[in-house]
Design a protein around this motif. Structure first.
Motif, mmCIF file in Angstrom:
data_model
loop_
_atom_site.group_PDB
_atom_site.id
_atom_site.type_symbol
_atom_site.label_atom_id
_atom_site.label_comp_id
_atom_site.label_asym_id
_atom_site.label_seq_id
_atom_site.Cartn_x
_atom_site.Cartn_y
_atom_site.Cartn_z
ATOM 1 N N PHE A 353 2.032 -10.333 -3.810
ATOM 2 C CA PHE A 353 1.262 -9.434 -5.219
ATOM 3 C C PHE A 353 1.159 -9.956 -6.418
ATOM 4 O O PHE A 353 0.723 -9.217 -7.181
ATOM 5 N N SER A 354 1.866 -11.172 -6.531
ATOM 6 C CA SER A 354 1.495 -11.449 -7.764
ATOM 7 C C SER A 354 -0.019 -12.476 -8.031
ATOM 8 O O SER A 354 -0.409 -13.152 -8.840
ATOM 9 N N ARG A 355 -0.127 -12.768 -6.574
ATOM 10 C CA ARG A 355 -1.723 -13.448 -6.157
ATOM 11 C C ARG A 355 -2.675 -13.045 -6.837
ATOM 12 O O ARG A 355 -2.729 -12.197 -6.469
ATOM 13 N N PRO A 356 -3.461 -13.914 -7.753
ATOM 14 C CA PRO A 356 -4.871 -13.550 -7.842
ATOM 15 C C PRO A 356 -5.651 -12.779 -7.207
ATOM 16 O O PRO A 356 -6.373 -11.567 -7.635
ATOM 17 N N ASP A 357 -5.769 -13.490 -5.718
ATOM 18 C CA ASP A 357 -6.934 -12.614 -4.981
ATOM 19 C C ASP A 357 -6.173 -11.355 -4.510
ATOM 20 O O ASP A 357 -6.622 -10.461 -4.978
ATOM 21 N N VAL A 358 -5.273 -10.984 -4.602
ATOM 22 C CA VAL A 358 -4.239 -10.289 -4.054
ATOM 23 C C VAL A 358 -4.219 -8.631 -5.526
ATOM 24 O O VAL A 358 -4.731 -7.814 -5.170
ATOM 25 N N ARG A 359 -3.712 -9.553 -7.163
ATOM 26 C CA ARG A 359 -4.184 -8.066 -7.920
ATOM 27 C C ARG A 359 -6.194 -8.089 -7.531
ATOM 28 O O ARG A 359 -5.901 -6.774 -8.719
ATOM 29 N N GLY A 360 -6.498 -8.940 -7.786
ATOM 30 C CA GLY A 360 -8.297 -8.909 -8.148
ATOM 31 C C GLY A 360 -9.035 -7.439 -6.845
ATOM 32 O O GLY A 360 -9.316 -6.956 -6.569
ATOM 33 N N MET A 361 -7.474 -6.861 -5.802
ATOM 34 C CA MET A 361 -7.926 -6.137 -4.831
ATOM 35 C C MET A 361 -7.047 -4.966 -5.364
ATOM 36 O O MET A 361 -7.492 -3.898 -4.743
ATOM 37 N N LEU A 362 -6.151 -5.410 -6.077
ATOM 38 C CA LEU A 362 -6.010 -3.492 -6.837
ATOM 39 C C LEU A 362 -6.230 -2.897 -7.842
ATOM 40 O O LEU A 362 -6.835 -3.680 -8.494
ATOM 41 N N PRO A 363 -5.786 -1.982 -8.102
ATOM 42 C CA PRO A 363 -6.553 -1.269 -9.139
ATOM 43 C C PRO A 363 -5.412 -1.429 -10.612
ATOM 44 O O PRO A 363 -4.075 -1.953 -10.272
ATOM 45 N N ASN A 364 -6.412 -1.672 -11.362
ATOM 46 C CA ASN A 364 -5.722 -2.220 -13.034
ATOM 47 C C ASN A 364 -4.823 -0.998 -12.853
ATOM 48 O O ASN A 364 -3.320 -1.555 -13.806
ATOM 49 N N ASN A 365 -4.934 0.391 -12.874
ATOM 50 C CA ASN A 365 -3.508 0.794 -13.147
ATOM 51 C C ASN A 365 -2.436 1.153 -12.343
ATOM 52 O O ASN A 365 -1.451 2.066 -12.029
ATOM 53 N N MET A 386 9.885 0.717 -1.308
ATOM 54 C CA MET A 386 8.796 0.605 -2.862
ATOM 55 C C MET A 386 7.825 1.132 -3.381
ATOM 56 O O MET A 386 7.672 2.222 -2.584
ATOM 57 N N TYR A 387 8.050 1.685 -4.515
ATOM 58 C CA TYR A 387 6.465 2.451 -5.389
ATOM 59 C C TYR A 387 5.396 1.821 -5.620
ATOM 60 O O TYR A 387 5.627 1.013 -6.534
ATOM 61 N N ALA A 388 4.605 2.261 -5.915
ATOM 62 C CA ALA A 388 3.006 1.796 -6.741
ATOM 63 C C ALA A 388 3.179 3.447 -7.481
ATOM 64 O O ALA A 388 3.187 4.487 -7.193
ATOM 65 N N ILE A 389 2.913 2.342 -8.575
ATOM 66 C CA ILE A 389 2.960 3.099 -9.950
ATOM 67 C C ILE A 389 1.897 3.556 -10.056
ATOM 68 O O ILE A 389 1.042 2.469 -10.185
ATOM 69 N N LYS A 390 1.896 4.389 -10.974
ATOM 70 C CA LYS A 390 0.565 4.854 -11.623
ATOM 71 C C LYS A 390 0.542 3.840 -13.114
ATOM 72 O O LYS A 390 0.507 4.864 -13.642
ATOM 73 N N ARG A 391 -0.793 2.651 -13.649
ATOM 74 C CA ARG A 391 -0.152 3.078 -15.217
ATOM 75 C C ARG A 391 -1.329 3.472 -15.841
ATOM 76 O O ARG A 391 -2.256 3.338 -15.668
ATOM 77 N N GLY A 392 -0.809 4.166 -17.175
ATOM 78 C CA GLY A 392 -2.256 4.735 -18.002
ATOM 79 C C GLY A 392 -2.929 2.928 -18.622
ATOM 80 O O GLY A 392 -3.166 2.269 -18.341
#
Length: 998
Positions: A353-365, A386-392
């Motif tokens: 999940f720290s791979r750039p290609d994977v991060r690009g598929m996920l919302p920034n928040n 594991m939890y999906a946290i919503k960033r501001g």
């Protein structure tokens, strides 16, 4: 004797105070004995749980003068870690994170390069980190302006765009110092609430380090978590499975494609599909957020609604996993409140999940965090949610822990431990808004990037009173409450030095310390009576007073008695004899002149006073330097040594005189000599100036040989000076150290590893430099695991790790430099004092060269022994021994110099060359007696003091011999060689000096 009433009154007062403060130790010991008797069955077996129950019941009960057992325990003479067992830690506050924070987490490449370069420089430098950072930035960007990076809203009023680099660095250093002070206060608050009896926490001056000693702790992991926890508490909104499911599907398809193309190379074992066990008490969404106050607030969260929500989450996550294929399906598993993974797979998932290609598929928040506590599964496996946290928008949490006013450990309605929190008004308003906006959704309570609980909110929570629960034990809940209440650490801390001593080693050290102390005392007592008759008996009484005062003063100051402290007491026994020997030898000289007993007593004390005073001051200077620059065991030794010097001066000069005058008044006579004393040192004749050249040659030869030995094999430096980790391992039977080393090398990846027998044939000390540069907790665990794996082949011999220690590479460099500074300062301090007292720099030069000679002789003999396979580590305790010998040797040298000064004053026309020999001969008996008694005491310490003090004792033995030799054949000849003698043609005068001695 003048001021006799004052001395008697002072003795009575000091004795009463010592007795009062030592009484707490006797009372505490009595309660301990009662507890052991209560917990002992008919067969003599002690039930430890029953014993602890008894002690707990007495904790708040009055046991002595209206004070409770708890108060008595706090006032008793404490035992150090090496005697009681416990944990010693040196923490370093990271200035890197502070600087990054001040820069607004700047991404400027030169700024980041300068930080990395400063960290490299710090490993071999004593400069402040901010200075190294400024130096590195100047090298990377010579014309760069730090104000461009640091002039932001956070530093408004402190740094402007026009600020010079020097001004910016000054502001940064001020912030770093303030952060260290805040960290110190927070740690002190946490430790005070931890419940350890007589903890010790102090800042190490001139560094960003904090030293902590926790006697009696038996859970090192808990201590590490308590000390290193940042306490960065945050409250986050959470994505629902329906919201993040499409993104996971997309990521899963992409990773499957990458796997088919051979670009992942993952070892998908499939073992993560084992079913986690989820008893009701471990349901992370059941009752995890409740109101601490009664009324409408507490009704805002409904437990049964949470359970329904948990089921809904589980079913939704089932759909999520079923729709995924390959990679994610192999890594994730279903959890009671959502999805999770096997603990062993979390590193792989983090990497994916720290791979750039994977991060690009996920919302920034969207960011993913793990739960803090694993859940047990089938086959002994552990799973974590594991939890999906919503960033501001700004990446910050909607609510942080700085709004918490109070936190305490409590219990929920099911009797499970939880933490109750109270927020300030600002926090209460934000909390009400956050919960109101997330009704029917989860809110994650996150501490240091781990989710402690993520309940489903059933309604807006007002009033600011809430609670956190999440399958805690009582200890975990107490620690978390302490962290939250103490506050957030301003910067991360890392452990750069650590030592853990098991209680069994502590008890063994107590036994060895008692044996060596009693044996050393007996040796001194017997010798003094045999040599000085009744005068020796009086000196022994003064010696007992001395021990009583040392222990009493230690108790009054709240100092802990350590094994090196016991060594200091044993050493004081030998050195305390010196004052009485000086006095008695003076009395014998006066008796030989046919004077009355009253004149003998007065002259003996008056003429010996200056020598005793100068000798004690020079040794005290060494003790003070040891205290100021030492740490841990060295500091404990220095405290005992300084107290011993003061008390021995008082008892030898004043109390012994009271006893002697009372004895003389009562008996009408007094003897300071025996047949042994009359026979020894009669007709001593030698000319030191005739043998000075052979003496110089002998010393230079030994020192040169020692340096050659160090060049061949290198000095045997302990981890104090090299960095690394060490462990003491005990087996049921004797094991060859070489075999243990061979079994560990592969696990330590062929890194530098030394294994040697430690104290007993079935006990070894393992020292390794593997990961010496890595001071992280992960590296500690990795080395420990490797050790345990390497010892598995001895499993039938039941290997047990009794203690461990760690010194980081940067800490080792600091210790080396500090040791060198301590030695140089000791020499400089003694040089200045001797010059002031004797009014000639030649005396200072002779004394300091003799001391340097003694230090080099100890170092050389250690190196020679190491060359021939007899290895003793050179560590901080070794440096303490060298400095102690410097104190002892200058003590002896000052006595000789004092006699030379006296003869020069009585015979102003005599040649210095002709004065030296009579002065040496007249003090020869005192030199040999003092050295002999100290030598015998140190031999006892070497034989019975235990392996921990073996190297210290050996250094002392070598030092006593070298110090006695240098006082006679190095220091005085150098004075003669360097002083300009204006009376070289006065043979008659010199004969008169010699006749006066005879």
């Amino acid at each position: 004797m003048r001021n006799k009433s004052l001395i008697i009154g002072l003795t009575v007062i000091v004795s009463a105070l010592c007795l009062y403060f030592l009484s707490f130790s006797f009372v505490a010991g009595s309660v301990q004995s009662d507890a052991e008797a209560y917990a002992t069955d008919a067969q003599g077996n002690v039930d430890l749980a029953k014993k602890q129950t008894y002690l707990d019941s007495m904790w708040k009960e009055p046991v002595f003068m209206g004070m409770t057992y708890q108060e008595v325990k706090e006032k008793e003479l404490g035992l150090g870690l090496d005697l009681r067992g416990g944990m010693h830690v040196v923490l370093e506050v990271s200035p890197v994170e502070i600087i990054k924070s001040m820069s607004g987490n700047s991404k400027d490449p030169n700024f980041l390069k300068a930080l990395d370069r400063a960290q490299e420089l710090q490993r071999n430098s004593q400069e402040k980190f901010t200075t190294l950072f400024a130096q590195a930035y100047r090298e990377i960007e010579p014309n760069g302006r730090l104000s461009r990076i640091f002039s932001n809203t956070a530093n408004r009023g402190k740094i402007s765009y026009e600020s010079s680099n020097e001004e910016v660095v000054d502001v940064i250093q001020t912030e770093v110092d303030a952060a260290i002070e805040r960290s110190f206060n927070i740690l002190r608050t946490r430790i005070d609430r931890f419940g350890v009896t007589q903890p010790n926490i102090q800042r190490l001056k001139g560094t960003g380090r904090i030293q902590i000693e926790l006697p009696g702790v038996d859970n090192p992991d808990r201590v590490r978590n308590l000390l290193q926890g940042m306490a960065n508490l945050e409250f986050w909104e959470v994505w629902t499975p329906q919201e993040f499911n499409p993104y996971l599907m997309q990521v899963g398809q992409h990773l499957d494609e990458q796997q088919r193309l051979g670009k992942l190379n993952l070892n998908l074992r499939g073992a993560a599909k084992a079913t986690p066990q989820a008893p009701v008490a471990q349901d992370s969404t059941d009752d995890v957020l409740a109101q601490a106050a009664a009324g409408t607030d507490s009704a805002a969260v409904a437990a049964n609604a949470q359970t329904d929500s948990a089921a809904a989450l589980a079913s939704a996550d089932t759909a999520t996993l079923d729709q995924q294929g390959g990679v994610l399906t192999s890594l994730f598993t279903l959890m009671p409140g959502g999805i999770g993974a096997n603990v062993r797979d979390t590193a792989t998932i983090n990497e994916l999940f720290s791979r750039p290609d994977v991060r690009g598929m996920l919302p920034n928040n969207m960011k993913f965090l793990w739960g803090v506590k694993p859940i047990a599964g089938d086959g002994g496996q552990e799973f974590v949610e594991m939890y999906a946290i919503k960033r501001g928008r700004d990446g910050k949490a909607p609510l942080s822990g700085d709004v918490i006013n109070d936190a305490r450990q409590d219990f929920d309605q099911h009797g499970r431990p939880e933490i109750s929190m109270t927020m300030n008004p600002t926090g209460a308003r934000k909390w009400a808004r956050l919960t109101g906006d997330n009704v029917g959704r989860q809110v994650a309570i996150v501490l240091d990037n781990y989710v402690y609980s993520a309940p489903v909110v059933q309604g807006e929570i007002t009033g600011g009173n809430s609670s956190i629960s999440g399958n805690f034990t009582i200890d975990e809940a107490q620690d978390l409450a302490n962290i939250l209440k103490a506050g957030k650490m301003p910067a991360p801390t890392r452990i750069v030095e650590e030592a853990i001593v098991g209680p069994s080693l502590g008890q063994e050290a107590i036994n060895q310390g008692l044996i060596s102390t009693v044996a050393g005392l007996l040796i001194v007592v017997i010798f003094m009576i045999a040599y000085y008759a009744r005068g020796g008996f009086i000196a022994d009484l003064a010696l007992l007073f001395n021990i009583f005062f040392i222990l009493g003063v230690l108790a009054q100051f709240g100092a802990a008695l350590t094994l090196p402290g016991i060594a200091g007491i044993v050493l004081t026994l030998g050195m305390a004899v010196d004052a009485n020997v000086l006095i008695f030898e003076r009395m014998r000289e006066e008796a030989a002149k046919g004077r009355s007993m009253r004149e003998i007593i007065d002259a003996g004390y008056d003429k010996a006073f200056s020598s005793i005073f100068d000798a004690n001051v020079t040794t005290f200077i060494v003790g003070f330097i040891l205290y100021f620059f030492g740490s841990g065991p060295v500091k404990g030794f220095a405290i005992t040594l300084m107290i011993g010097i003061v008390t021995s001066f008082f008892t030898s000069v004043f109390i012994s005189r009271l006893l002697i005058e009372r004895t003389f008044k009562k008996a009408g006579k007094l003897s300071f000599s025996s047949s042994l004393a009359d026979k020894m040192f009669r007709n001593v004749k030698f000319d030191v100036m005739k043998i000075k050249k052979p003496a110089y040659a002998f010393s230079l030869t030994v020192i040169a040989f020692g340096f050659i030995a160090m060049a061949i094999k290198g000095p045997n430096l302990g981890i104090d000076f090299t960095g690394g980790r060490s462990y003491i391992v005990e087996f049921d039977q004797a094991v060859p150290a070489s075999d243990v080393r061979a079994s560990l090398l592969d696990d330590f990846q062929q890194a530098g590893t030394e294994v040697k027998t430690f104290g007993a044939s079935n006990r070894v000390k393992v020292i390794t430099s593997w990961h010496a540069d890595d001071e992280s907790t992960e590296a500690d665990q990795q080395v420990r695991t490797a050790l345990e794996q390497g010892l598995q082949q001895y499993s039938e011999l039941n290997p047990q790790i009794l203690s461990s220690s760690k010194v980081g590479a940067s800490m080792a460099d600091d210790i080396q430099n500090t040791a060198l500074i301590a030695v140089l300062l000791a020499l400089a301090g003694i040089f200045i004092y001797v010059m002031l007292r004797f009014r000639k720099w030649q005396f200072s030069l002779g004394g300091v060269i003799a001391l340097l000679h003694d230090a080099l002789m100890i170092l050389s003999v250690f190196a020679i022994l190491h060359l021939f396979g007899i290895s003793y580590e050179m560590d901080q305790v070794f440096i303490a021994a060298v400095l102690t010998i410097i104190g002892f040797s200058i003590n002896d040298t000052v006595v000789i110099f004092d006699r030379i000064r006296e003869y020069m004053s009585d015979n102003p026309r005599a040649s210095i060359r002709d004065i030296v020999n009579p002065a040496l001969i007249s003090t020869f008996s005192r030199t040999i007696i003092t050295s002999l008694t100290l030598f015998l005491v140190v031999v006892i310490l070497f034989l019975f003091g235990g392996e921990v003090l073996r190297g210290f004792s050996l250094a002392m033995l070598i030092g006593v011999l070298a110090g006695t030799y240098s006082s006679l054949f190095i220091a005085s000849p150098i004075v003669v060689d360097t002083i300009r003698d204006e009376n070289t043609a006065q043979p008659v005068a010199s004969q008169q000096v010699a006749q006066k001695v005879r």
